[in-house]
Design a protein around this motif. Structure first.
Motif, PDB file in Angstrom:
ATOM      1  N   PRO A  53       0.791 -15.410   0.590  1.00  0.00           N
ATOM      2  CA  PRO A  53       0.800 -14.020   0.152  1.00  0.00           C
ATOM      3  C   PRO A  53       0.975 -13.941  -1.365  1.00  0.00           C
ATOM      4  CG  PRO A  53       2.838 -14.554   1.287  1.00  0.00           C
ATOM      5  CD  PRO A  53       1.956 -15.747   1.406  1.00  0.00           C
ATOM      6  N   VAL A  54       0.463 -12.860  -1.931  1.00  0.00           N
ATOM      7  CA  VAL A  54       0.448 -12.662  -3.378  1.00  0.00           C
ATOM      8  C   VAL A  54       1.430 -11.549  -3.740  1.00  0.00           C
ATOM      9  CG1 VAL A  54      -1.016 -11.989  -5.320  1.00  0.00           C
ATOM     10  CG2 VAL A  54      -1.946 -13.424  -3.490  1.00  0.00           C
ATOM     11  N   PRO A  55       2.292 -11.791  -4.746  1.00  0.00           N
ATOM     12  CA  PRO A  55       3.223 -10.735  -5.143  1.00  0.00           C
ATOM     13  C   PRO A  55       2.499  -9.593  -5.856  1.00  0.00           C
ATOM     14  CG  PRO A  55       3.436 -12.605  -6.622  1.00  0.00           C
ATOM     15  CD  PRO A  55       2.470 -13.004  -5.535  1.00  0.00           C
ATOM     16  N   MET A  56       2.806  -8.398  -5.402  1.00  0.00           N
ATOM     17  CA  MET A  56       2.310  -7.169  -6.011  1.00  0.00           C
ATOM     18  C   MET A  56       3.501  -6.229  -6.062  1.00  0.00           C
ATOM     19  SD  MET A  56      -1.456  -6.780  -4.372  1.00  0.00           S
ATOM     20  CE  MET A  56      -2.647  -8.093  -4.557  1.00  0.00           C
ATOM     21  N   PHE A  57       3.310  -5.036  -6.590  1.00  0.00           N
ATOM     22  CA  PHE A  57       4.432  -4.129  -6.745  1.00  0.00           C
ATOM     23  C   PHE A  57       4.108  -2.743  -6.242  1.00  0.00           C
ATOM     24  CE2 PHE A  57       5.432  -7.652  -9.359  1.00  0.00           C
ATOM     25  CZ  PHE A  57       6.809  -7.727  -9.367  1.00  0.00           C
ATOM     26  N   THR A  58       5.157  -2.046  -5.814  1.00  0.00           N
ATOM     27  CA  THR A  58       5.056  -0.686  -5.329  1.00  0.00           C
ATOM     28  C   THR A  58       6.221   0.105  -5.946  1.00  0.00           C
ATOM     29  OG1 THR A  58       4.749   0.637  -3.323  1.00  0.00           O
ATOM     30  CG2 THR A  58       6.444  -1.069  -3.227  1.00  0.00           C
ATOM     31  N   PRO A  59       6.091   1.419  -6.098  1.00  0.00           N
ATOM     32  CA  PRO A  59       7.209   2.171  -6.664  1.00  0.00           C
ATOM     33  C   PRO A  59       8.506   1.925  -5.879  1.00  0.00           C
ATOM     34  CG  PRO A  59       5.259   3.528  -6.632  1.00  0.00           C
ATOM     35  CD  PRO A  59       4.921   2.277  -5.876  1.00  0.00           C
ATOM     36  N   ALA A  60       9.618   1.786  -6.618  1.00  0.00           N
ATOM     37  CA  ALA A  60      10.911   1.504  -5.994  1.00  0.00           C
ATOM     38  C   ALA A  60      11.527   2.777  -5.446  1.00  0.00           C
ATOM     39  CB  ALA A  60      11.841   0.871  -7.014  1.00  0.00           C
TER      40      ALA A  60
ATOM     41  N   SER B 222       2.499  -1.327 -18.511  1.00  0.00           N
ATOM     42  CA  SER B 222       1.175  -0.776 -18.769  1.00  0.00           C
ATOM     43  C   SER B 222       0.374  -0.873 -17.481  1.00  0.00           C
ATOM     44  CB  SER B 222       0.486  -1.573 -19.882  1.00  0.00           C
ATOM     45  OG  SER B 222      -0.799  -1.073 -20.148  1.00  0.00           O
ATOM     46  N   TYR B 223      -0.628  -0.014 -17.312  1.00  0.00           N
ATOM     47  CA  TYR B 223      -1.440  -0.078 -16.095  1.00  0.00           C
ATOM     48  C   TYR B 223      -2.809   0.524 -16.332  1.00  0.00           C
ATOM     49  CZ  TYR B 223      -0.515   4.893 -15.487  1.00  0.00           C
ATOM     50  OH  TYR B 223      -0.454   6.247 -15.681  1.00  0.00           O
ATOM     51  N   SER B 224      -3.728   0.203 -15.436  1.00  0.00           N
ATOM     52  CA  SER B 224      -5.076   0.753 -15.484  1.00  0.00           C
ATOM     53  C   SER B 224      -5.621   0.855 -14.068  1.00  0.00           C
ATOM     54  CB  SER B 224      -5.989  -0.142 -16.326  1.00  0.00           C
ATOM     55  OG  SER B 224      -7.280   0.423 -16.419  1.00  0.00           O
ATOM     56  N   ALA B 225      -6.000   2.061 -13.665  1.00  0.00           N
ATOM     57  CA  ALA B 225      -6.611   2.271 -12.353  1.00  0.00           C
ATOM     58  C   ALA B 225      -8.096   1.938 -12.461  1.00  0.00           C
ATOM     59  CB  ALA B 225      -6.415   3.712 -11.902  1.00  0.00           C
ATOM     60  N   MET B 226      -8.576   1.135 -11.522  1.00  0.00           N
ATOM     61  CA  MET B 226      -9.942   0.634 -11.569  1.00  0.00           C
ATOM     62  C   MET B 226     -10.681   1.015 -10.287  1.00  0.00           C
ATOM     63  SD  MET B 226      -9.486  -1.121 -14.392  1.00  0.00           S
ATOM     64  CE  MET B 226     -10.819  -2.261 -14.549  1.00  0.00           C
ATOM     65  N   GLY B 227     -11.988   1.125 -10.365  1.00  0.00           N
ATOM     66  CA  GLY B 227     -12.826   1.326  -9.197  1.00  0.00           C
ATOM     67  C   GLY B 227     -12.687   2.709  -8.579  1.00  0.00           C
ATOM     68  N   LYS B 228     -13.350   2.870  -7.437  1.00  0.00           N
ATOM     69  CA  LYS B 228     -13.352   4.142  -6.712  1.00  0.00           C
ATOM     70  C   LYS B 228     -13.213   3.902  -5.219  1.00  0.00           C
ATOM     71  CE  LYS B 228     -16.444   6.637  -9.809  1.00  0.00           C
ATOM     72  NZ  LYS B 228     -17.712   7.370  -9.897  1.00  0.00           N
TER      73      LYS B 228
ATOM     74  N   SER C 166       0.453   9.042  -9.548  1.00  0.00           N
ATOM     75  CA  SER C 166       1.916   9.119  -9.639  1.00  0.00           C
ATOM     76  C   SER C 166       2.505   8.050 -10.557  1.00  0.00           C
ATOM     77  CB  SER C 166       2.539   8.984  -8.245  1.00  0.00           C
ATOM     78  OG  SER C 166       2.357   7.666  -7.749  1.00  0.00           O
ATOM     79  N   LEU C 167       1.673   7.149 -11.062  1.00  0.00           N
ATOM     80  CA  LEU C 167       2.161   6.062 -11.915  1.00  0.00           C
ATOM     81  C   LEU C 167       2.391   6.526 -13.340  1.00  0.00           C
ATOM     82  CD1 LEU C 167      -0.211   3.210 -10.701  1.00  0.00           C
ATOM     83  CD2 LEU C 167       2.149   3.672  -9.994  1.00  0.00           C
ATOM     84  N   HIS C 168       3.348   5.890 -13.994  1.00  0.00           N
ATOM     85  CA  HIS C 168       3.584   6.133 -15.415  1.00  0.00           C
ATOM     86  C   HIS C 168       4.314   4.935 -16.000  1.00  0.00           C
ATOM     87  CE1 HIS C 168       7.871   7.105 -14.673  1.00  0.00           C
ATOM     88  NE2 HIS C 168       7.418   7.694 -13.574  1.00  0.00           N
ATOM     89  N   VAL C 169       4.175   4.746 -17.289  1.00  0.00           N
ATOM     90  CA  VAL C 169       4.881   3.677 -17.982  1.00  0.00           C
ATOM     91  C   VAL C 169       6.377   3.910 -17.804  1.00  0.00           C
ATOM     92  CG1 VAL C 169       5.378   2.699 -20.261  1.00  0.00           C
ATOM     93  CG2 VAL C 169       3.022   3.262 -19.619  1.00  0.00           C
ATOM     94  N   GLY C 170       7.101   2.860 -17.478  1.00  0.00           N
ATOM     95  CA  GLY C 170       8.541   2.963 -17.254  1.00  0.00           C
ATOM     96  C   GLY C 170       8.927   3.178 -15.802  1.00  0.00           C
ATOM     97  N   LEU C 171       7.946   3.389 -14.915  1.00  0.00           N
ATOM     98  CA  LEU C 171       8.232   3.599 -13.498  1.00  0.00           C
ATOM     99  C   LEU C 171       8.903   2.361 -12.912  1.00  0.00           C
ATOM    100  CD1 LEU C 171       7.747   5.371 -10.899  1.00  0.00           C
ATOM    101  CD2 LEU C 171       5.651   4.029 -10.588  1.00  0.00           C
ATOM    102  N   GLY C 172       9.972   2.555 -12.170  1.00  0.00           N
ATOM    103  CA  GLY C 172      10.639   1.461 -11.479  1.00  0.00           C
ATOM    104  C   GLY C 172       9.815   0.988 -10.295  1.00  0.00           C
ATOM    105  N   VAL C 173       9.668  -0.326 -10.171  1.00  0.00           N
ATOM    106  CA  VAL C 173       8.871  -0.900  -9.090  1.00  0.00           C
ATOM    107  C   VAL C 173       9.618  -2.060  -8.445  1.00  0.00           C
ATOM    108  CG1 VAL C 173       6.612  -0.195  -9.984  1.00  0.00           C
ATOM    109  CG2 VAL C 173       7.618  -2.355 -10.752  1.00  0.00           C
ATOM    110  N   LYS C 174       9.174  -2.418  -7.243  1.00  0.00           N
ATOM    111  CA  LYS C 174       9.753  -3.564  -6.533  1.00  0.00           C
ATOM    112  C   LYS C 174       8.616  -4.397  -5.959  1.00  0.00           C
ATOM    113  CE  LYS C 174      10.300  -0.997  -2.255  1.00  0.00           C
ATOM    114  NZ  LYS C 174      11.192  -0.494  -1.242  1.00  0.00           N
ATOM    115  N   VAL C 175       8.868  -5.677  -5.797  1.00  0.00           N
ATOM    116  CA  VAL C 175       7.843  -6.593  -5.312  1.00  0.00           C
ATOM    117  C   VAL C 175       7.583  -6.391  -3.827  1.00  0.00           C
ATOM    118  CG1 VAL C 175       9.363  -8.549  -4.735  1.00  0.00           C
ATOM    119  CG2 VAL C 175       7.033  -8.983  -5.502  1.00  0.00           C
ATOM    120  N   VAL C 176       6.326  -6.529  -3.458  1.00  0.00           N
ATOM    121  CA  VAL C 176       5.881  -6.620  -2.070  1.00  0.00           C
ATOM    122  C   VAL C 176       4.881  -7.772  -2.035  1.00  0.00           C
ATOM    123  CG1 VAL C 176       6.243  -4.196  -1.453  1.00  0.00           C
ATOM    124  CG2 VAL C 176       4.053  -4.905  -2.397  1.00  0.00           C
TER     125      VAL C 176
END
Length: 130
Positions: free
Chosen positions: A123-130, A69-75, A104-114
């Motif tokens: 550093p803090v783990p976050m994710f980017t499309p794989a 699940s995801y939610s885009a926030m801010g501007k 470009s995001l959608h539920v089920g999108l494959g991601v990898k940690v950065v």
């Protein structure tokens, strides 16, 4: 979304998660696994949330998963995307999706940690499309 203009707060450090943040500094994502019941869990803690055993161990995650699940926030410069990512190990973690266009995001999108630098901490783990 990038984190170039967004300040990332340093995580709180305490003995229970020391190895987790040390691994993050090395570019590795760790999760906990209970030796008693076999369940993986996140956020890392000493006691298993499933069976309450203190027999937990650090396991290196593949760092790959899918957007649950995801939610885009801010501007503009303040824009960011919060997401729940389910790792290949089965745990779901609250995180940010970075370095991509939120459209470009959608539920089920494959991601990898950065790992993104924090303000004065590990550093803090976050994710980017794989």
């Amino acid at each position: 979304m990038t984190t170039a203009t967004r300040k990332i707060m340093a995580p709180r450090l305490h003995p229970e998660t020391e190895q987790y943040w040390k691994a993050a500094t090395e570019g590795r994502l760790l999760v906990k696994k209970c030796a008693a019941c076999g369940e993986f869990h996140y956020y890392p803690r000493a006691i298993c949330p499933y069976c309450l055993s203190d027999k937990t161990e650090w396991i290196q995650s593949s760092g790959r998963g899918q957007v649950y699940s995801y939610s885009a926030m801010g501007k503009e410069d303040a824009a960011y995307t919060l997401a729940y990512v389910t790792l290949d190990e089965g745990v779901t973690m609250l995180t940010n999706i970075v370095d991509c266009d939120a459209s470009s995001l959608h539920v089920g999108l494959g991601v990898k940690v950065v790992f993104k630098p924090s303000d004065g901490g590990p550093p803090v783990p976050m994710f980017t499309p794989a």
